[in-house]
Design an enzyme around this catalytic site. Structure first.
Site, PDB file in Angstrom:
ATOM      1  N   ARG A   1      64.193  24.190  -9.904  1.00 58.94           N
ATOM      2  CA  ARG A   1      63.140  23.471 -10.621  1.00 58.94           C
ATOM      3  C   ARG A   1      61.796  24.012 -10.151  1.00 58.94           C
ATOM      4  O   ARG A   1      61.636  24.350  -8.977  1.00 58.94           O
ATOM      5  CB  ARG A   1      63.201  21.960 -10.334  1.00 58.94           C
ATOM      6  CG  ARG A   1      64.290  21.215 -11.106  1.00 58.94           C
ATOM      7  CD  ARG A   1      64.004  21.157 -12.604  1.00 58.94           C
ATOM      8  NE  ARG A   1      64.997  20.415 -13.351  1.00 58.94           N
ATOM      9  CZ  ARG A   1      66.004  20.937 -14.055  1.00 58.94           C
ATOM     10  NH1 ARG A   1      66.156  22.258 -14.099  1.00 58.94           N
ATOM     11  NH2 ARG A   1      66.838  20.171 -14.727  1.00 58.94           N
TER      12      ARG A   1
ATOM     13  N   HIS B   1      63.421  29.149 -18.831  1.00 66.90           N
ATOM     14  CA  HIS B   1      64.419  28.097 -18.560  1.00 66.90           C
ATOM     15  C   HIS B   1      65.722  28.372 -19.334  1.00 66.90           C
ATOM     16  O   HIS B   1      66.200  27.530 -20.094  1.00 66.90           O
ATOM     17  CB  HIS B   1      63.869  26.702 -18.893  1.00 66.90           C
ATOM     18  CG  HIS B   1      64.596  25.612 -18.161  1.00 66.90           C
ATOM     19  ND1 HIS B   1      63.982  24.467 -17.682  1.00 66.90           N
ATOM     20  CD2 HIS B   1      65.913  25.486 -17.822  1.00 66.90           C
ATOM     21  CE1 HIS B   1      64.878  23.694 -17.090  1.00 66.90           C
ATOM     22  NE2 HIS B   1      66.065  24.296 -17.157  1.00 66.90           N
TER      23      HIS B   1
HETATM   24  P1  NAP Z   1      74.140  19.385  -6.955  1.00 68.97           P
HETATM   25  O1  NAP Z   1      75.600  19.640  -7.136  1.00 68.97           O
HETATM   26  O2  NAP Z   1      73.648  17.981  -6.860  1.00 68.97           O
HETATM   27  O3  NAP Z   1      73.700  20.196  -5.649  1.00 68.97           O
HETATM   28  C1  NAP Z   1      72.445  20.045  -5.078  1.00 68.97           C
HETATM   29  C2  NAP Z   1      72.453  20.738  -3.711  1.00 68.97           C
HETATM   30  O4  NAP Z   1      71.156  20.608  -3.136  1.00 68.97           O
HETATM   31  C3  NAP Z   1      73.431  20.082  -2.741  1.00 68.97           C
HETATM   32  O5  NAP Z   1      74.034  21.052  -1.928  1.00 68.97           O
HETATM   33  C4  NAP Z   1      72.507  19.183  -1.901  1.00 68.97           C
HETATM   34  O6  NAP Z   1      72.979  18.921  -0.592  1.00 68.97           O
HETATM   35  C5  NAP Z   1      71.272  20.028  -1.840  1.00 68.97           C
HETATM   36  N1  NAP Z   1      70.106  19.202  -1.528  1.00 68.97           N
HETATM   37  C6  NAP Z   1      69.582  18.188  -2.238  1.00 68.97           C
HETATM   38  N2  NAP Z   1      68.530  17.649  -1.601  1.00 68.97           N
HETATM   39  C7  NAP Z   1      68.392  18.355  -0.466  1.00 68.97           C
HETATM   40  C8  NAP Z   1      67.469  18.270   0.624  1.00 68.97           C
HETATM   41  N3  NAP Z   1      66.488  17.368   0.658  1.00 68.97           N
HETATM   42  N4  NAP Z   1      67.630  19.133   1.623  1.00 68.97           N
HETATM   43  C9  NAP Z   1      68.615  20.052   1.614  1.00 68.97           C
HETATM   44  N5  NAP Z   1      69.523  20.194   0.610  1.00 68.97           N
HETATM   45  C10 NAP Z   1      69.389  19.344  -0.406  1.00 68.97           C
HETATM   46  O7  NAP Z   1      73.304  20.065  -8.120  1.00 68.97           O
HETATM   47  P2  NAP Z   1      73.721  21.338  -9.010  1.00 68.97           P
HETATM   48  O8  NAP Z   1      74.607  20.922 -10.105  1.00 68.97           O
HETATM   49  O9  NAP Z   1      74.156  22.422  -8.101  1.00 68.97           O
HETATM   50  O10 NAP Z   1      72.303  21.685  -9.673  1.00 68.97           O
HETATM   51  C11 NAP Z   1      71.183  22.041  -8.875  1.00 68.97           C
HETATM   52  C12 NAP Z   1      69.940  22.074  -9.725  1.00 68.97           C
HETATM   53  O11 NAP Z   1      69.951  23.223 -10.573  1.00 68.97           O
HETATM   54  C13 NAP Z   1      69.771  20.926 -10.718  1.00 68.97           C
HETATM   55  O12 NAP Z   1      69.318  19.760 -10.071  1.00 68.97           O
HETATM   56  C14 NAP Z   1      68.741  21.490 -11.670  1.00 68.97           C
HETATM   57  O13 NAP Z   1      67.438  21.213 -11.177  1.00 68.97           O
HETATM   58  C15 NAP Z   1      68.985  22.997 -11.607  1.00 68.97           C
HETATM   59  N6  NAP Z   1      69.510  23.526 -12.887  1.00 68.97           N
HETATM   60  C16 NAP Z   1      68.801  24.499 -13.521  1.00 68.97           C
HETATM   61  C17 NAP Z   1      69.271  25.047 -14.708  1.00 68.97           C
HETATM   62  C18 NAP Z   1      68.525  26.158 -15.393  1.00 68.97           C
HETATM   63  O14 NAP Z   1      68.907  26.590 -16.478  1.00 68.97           O
HETATM   64  N7  NAP Z   1      67.469  26.689 -14.800  1.00 68.97           N
HETATM   65  C19 NAP Z   1      70.479  24.594 -15.261  1.00 68.97           C
HETATM   66  C20 NAP Z   1      71.171  23.600 -14.585  1.00 68.97           C
HETATM   67  C21 NAP Z   1      70.684  23.069 -13.395  1.00 68.97           C
HETATM   68  P3  NAP Z   1      74.350  18.093  -0.362  1.00 68.97           P
HETATM   69  O15 NAP Z   1      75.457  19.046  -0.777  1.00 68.97           O
HETATM   70  O16 NAP Z   1      74.360  17.833   1.084  1.00 68.97           O
HETATM   71  O17 NAP Z   1      74.257  16.882  -1.234  1.00 68.97           O
END
Ligand code: NAP
Length: 308
Positions: free
Chosen positions: A223, A271
């Site tokens: 993001r 994006h």
């Molecule tokens: P997810 O499964 O919720 O994984 C988030 C990761 O970030 C987890 O490993 C989490 O740790 C870690 N995290 C969260 N807060 C943290 C903090 N304060 N300090 C350290 N680590 C932290 O999410 P996801 O499905 O992988 O997606 C990640 C992000 O990708 C989405 O939220 C979205 O913003 C982005 N995204 C972008 C696109 C695009 O096209 N550009 C598409 C889809 C998603 P834990 O494992 O310990 O919980």
């Protein structure tokens, strides 16, 4: 009878067939509509781009099932009192891993020099092997862990950082502030796949950018507000950061006068790193409807306290 209502700007044409197919496979009696009296709806299938902001009238909804992985636009919505799930879709993950791998390989191989032309200079800059290239992935969730595994499978020397400790074969993992600094200090290529929360906004500020090795490449499909724009531009101008490939921005579409558009050290992609794929995501939605009806815990429930 389960009435499921779809709120997606992508619309009915994209989602109706895959959702019906997936809901049919659950064996549930259901009705799938785009328009219904809110007080009759059991499940809200929802995209933040749909324009729905007030969930108060959905008095009997058992869950809001988001079609998006990132929930920062909705997690603080006080009218959303029912369970909220986010999207973890195999197709979305596959697309993200392809995008991340492609951009990491681009920087690793130094492809820009060839693509933009050597201008007559026969300069043979051999890239190192991936095993000698250190990549760090911030965020080891559904997307980050998959991308990290794919990069490790290509032999990159991969580290990852997450909130809770992780054990992933072939990946060096870190947590906490000290762990973040260590993960940044080794990041010749840095990939951001964190959600946007109070704990991650401006995570990559001037102090943390200074932890990176000189000339580090940044790839951000997470993001926009994870990075302090001004600090990044300063680090690029000083050569401390070699390049930034940015897919996400504080304001989207990225305003036409934003310095990222014309900066030689920035690649802007609009994006498009990945998207939810109806063919695979519909099964995830239907499984959560089935779980809701069976009284089983929902998959991919958002933790409101953590914000993701
Ligand atoms: P997810 O499964 O919720 O994984 C988030 C990761 O970030 C987890 O490993 C989490 O740790 C870690 N995290 C969260 N807060 C943290 C903090 N304060 N300090 C350290 N680590 C932290 O999410 P996801 O499905 O992988 O997606 C990640 C992000 O990708 C989405 O939220 C979205 O913003 C982005 N995204 C972008 C696109 C695009 O096209 N550009 C598409 C889809 C998603 P834990 O494992 O310990 O919980």
């Amino acid at each position: 009878m389960t009435l499921t209502i779809l709120y997606s700007a992508d619309g009915w044409n994209t989602w109706e067939t895959p959702l019906r197919r997936a809901l049919d496979a659950t064996g549930l009696a259901y009705e799938l509509v785009t328009d219904a009296a809110p007080e009759t709806v059991d499940y809200v299938v929802y995209a933040p781009s749909s324009g729905l902001h007030d969930f108060t009238p959905f008095t009997r909804a058992k869950a809001v099932l988001s079609l998006w992985a990132g929930v920062e636009k909705i997690v603080g919505n006080k009218t959303l009192t029912m369970p909220l799930t986010r999207m973890v879709d195999p197709g979305l993950t596959e697309g993200m891993t392809e995008w991340v791998t492609g951009h990491v390989l681009r920087h690793h191989l130094g492809m820009d020099a060839q693509i933009h032309g050597l201008k007559g200079a026969w300069r043979q800059d051999y890239p190192p092997l991936a095993r000698d290239r250190r990549v760090t992935v911030l965020g080891l969730g559904a997307l980050g862990a998959d991308a990290a595994r794919a990069l490790a499978a290509l032999n990159f020397d991969v580290a990852g950082w997450s909130r809770s400790p992780k054990e992933i074969a072939g990946i060096t993992t870190f947590t906490g502030e000290d762990g973040l600094e260590a993960a940044l200090a080794r990041a010749e290529i840095l990939v951001l796949l964190l959600p946007l929360t109070g704990g991650t906004e401006n995570l990559l500020n001037a102090r943390r950018l200074a932890c990176l090795p000189r000339g580090a490449m940044i790839v951000n499909p997470g993001r926009g507000p994870l990075i302090d724009d001004e600090a990044l531009l300063a680090a690029l101008d000083e050569g401390r950061v070699g390049h930034a490939t940015l897919d996400v921005f504080r304001v989207e579409p990225l305003p036409r006068d934003h310095p990222f558009w014309l900066h030689p050290g920035v690649t802007v992609t609009p994006h498009i790193a990945s998207e939810t794929r109806p063919a695979t995501a519909a099964t995830v939605i239907a499984e959560n409807v089935r779980r809701g009806e069976a009284g089983e815990p929902f998959l991919h429930l958002v933790d409101r306290g953590q914000g993701y």
